[in-house]
Enzyme design. Structure first.
Site, PDB file in Angstrom:
ATOM      1  N   GLU A 180      -4.008   2.725  -2.649  1.00 56.55           N
ATOM      2  CA  GLU A 180      -5.363   3.306  -2.927  1.00 56.55           C
ATOM      3  C   GLU A 180      -6.680   3.413  -2.071  1.00 56.55           C
ATOM      4  O   GLU A 180      -7.527   4.127  -2.065  1.00 56.55           O
ATOM      5  CB  GLU A 180      -5.832   2.244  -4.355  1.00 56.55           C
ATOM      6  CG  GLU A 180      -4.907   2.873  -5.417  1.00 56.55           C
ATOM      7  CD  GLU A 180      -3.388   2.167  -5.489  1.00 56.55           C
ATOM      8  OE1 GLU A 180      -2.388   2.524  -6.414  1.00 56.55           O
ATOM      9  OE2 GLU A 180      -3.241   1.143  -4.678  1.00 56.55           O
TER      10      GLU A 180
ATOM     11  N   HIS B 243      -1.854  -1.813 -17.323  1.00 57.51           N
ATOM     12  CA  HIS B 243      -1.896  -0.363 -17.651  1.00 57.51           C
ATOM     13  C   HIS B 243      -2.656  -0.247 -18.933  1.00 57.51           C
ATOM     14  O   HIS B 243      -2.522   0.846 -19.564  1.00 57.51           O
ATOM     15  CB  HIS B 243      -0.379   0.190 -17.871  1.00 57.51           C
ATOM     16  CG  HIS B 243       0.407   0.245 -16.764  1.00 57.51           C
ATOM     17  ND1 HIS B 243       1.227  -1.081 -16.358  1.00 57.51           N
ATOM     18  CD2 HIS B 243       0.753   1.178 -16.030  1.00 57.51           C
ATOM     19  CE1 HIS B 243       2.021  -0.727 -15.461  1.00 57.51           C
ATOM     20  NE2 HIS B 243       1.535   0.632 -15.000  1.00 57.51           N
TER      21      HIS B 243
END
Length: 392
Positions: free
Chosen positions: A126, A196
């Site tokens: 990322e 998540h």
């Protein structure tokens, strides 16, 4: 496949409880995560679990943007990206698995249509994704980066906060990366557990130089995403993943924009102001109906839409009228963005308040798995807060 690799290298124990990853079917991970969305029905021999804590009611069909077609939220994202690639030859889309369409199918078909030089995969990094996006934007490209889940945006935090947000300021406006937009699936999904389900908008709301936007449905999603892409500041665009398939509306096919930093009054009222964004708007919509039916209380519902910079004028004008304010979000209550709204309204509307400002948010714990129904700020918690506001 990056999604499968991420499953192995990051929190495999907790993620294993979410879904079995089928590496032979590239989109199965994203589809599995959505199986408990409001529109999905799946019965087992023993029980049927319905994890949806709200009912989605589509907005009226927009008439000001031309012809419309039926789209869910992820399709509205695809449509916005398609419009951008078609109209801007410098636009590029990149991230983990975006070339085949992404785990949530938001970029499906775009590589075949526009080529592998404009829609391409990145390594599982990322920090590298955002760093590359900053460089591409500085060089003049319209850079659209995807972080596969908002929960994994933290490795890129330094690049976003110390580089992207400050690039224009530190160069005296000689250089900037305003053409950078970072997309990420956001919020609870019904069974996402720790890694998540997170809502990290408050982390970035403390950072001048970027904009943070969260839509509530397909029509807003496309218009706000196109506004982020066109905006001359780096933008973070969080997409409520529980709505990817659950939210379906008539969405204009052509490009259009919805102004950033402008909250929308969805429902006018006189007794209580309700403020939220993303998925929580649909929870409060039900709360407003319950309050009217059961208590005779008129609620004004406001979708903030842009978290940073947020629309203080619309919220304070509403509170000055109603005298009461309830703010709700999924993120933990301590340091959540509801605290910023509460503080500002207290400063600006103190003499108008008829009751203390109420916050109904997530608890100060990691996001749970089987206890998610107890964690989320559902309509019953919010309705109870409305009753306390009225009876104060």
């Amino acid at each position: 496949m990056a999604a499968a690799a991420r499953f192995l290298v990051r929190g495999a124990v907790s993620k294993a409880s979410i879904a079995n990853v089928n590496v032979g079917a590239q989109s199965s991970f994203g589809i599995t995560l959505l199986r408990l969305s409001p529109s999905f029905s799946s019965k087992t021999k023993t029980q049927r679990r319905n994890a949806a804590h709200f009912t989605y009611h589509p907005d009226p069909v927009p008439t000001e943007y031309g012809p419309t077609t039926k789209m869910n939220l992820f399709q509205s994202v695809t449509s916005a990206l398609d419009n951008t690639l078609a109209s801007d030859p410098t636009a590029v889309i990149f991230g983990e698995d975006v070339a085949f369409g992404g785990v949530f199918r938001c970029s499906v078909g775009l590589r075949d249509k526009y080529g592998k030089d404009r829609v391409f995969n990145t390594p599982l990094c990322e920090q590298g994704i955002v760093g590359f996006g900053i460089g591409a934007a500085v060089a003049g490209a319209t850079a659209i980066a995807e972080i596969q889940f908002a929960d994994y945006i933290y490795p890129a935090f330094d690049q976003i906060v110390n580089e992207a947000a400050k690039y224009r300021y530190r160069s005296g406006n000689l250089f900037d990366c305003g053409n950078l937009t970072i997309r990420a699936p956001w919020g609870c999904v019904g069974h996402g557990s720790l890694y998540h389900s997170q809502s990290p908008e408050a982390f970035f709301a403390h950072c001048p130089g970027i904009k943070v936007v969260i839509p509530r449905g397909p029509v807003q999603c496309k218009g706000l995403l196109l506004s982020c892409i066109a905006d001359q500041n780096p933008c973070i665009f969080f997409e409520p993943k529980i709505l990817y398939r659950a939210a379906v509306e008539q969405v204009p096919t052509e490009a259009y924009t919805i102004p950033l930093s402008q909250a929308e009054v969805i429902q006018e009222g006189s007794d209580v102001t309700l403020v939220a964004w993303g998925t929580q708007i649909h929870v409060l919509r039900e709360v407003a109906n319950m309050a009217q039916e059961k208590l005779g209380v008129s609620c004004e519902l406001i979708d903030l839409q842009t978290i940073l910079p947020w629309d203080t004028e619309t919220v304070c004008k509403s509170v000055a009228k109603t005298g009461r304010l309830l703010i709700s979000h999924e993120a933990p209550i301590t340091g959540g963005f509801a605290a910023e709204i509460s503080s500002t309204v207290q400063e600006e509307c103190f003499l108008n308040l008829e009751a203390p400002i109420a916050r109904v948010c997530g608890y100060d714990t990691p996001f749970p798995h089987i206890f998610e129904p107890f964690y989320i700020p559902d309509k019953w918690k919010c309705f109870d807060a409305v009753k306390k506001l009225i009876s104060y």
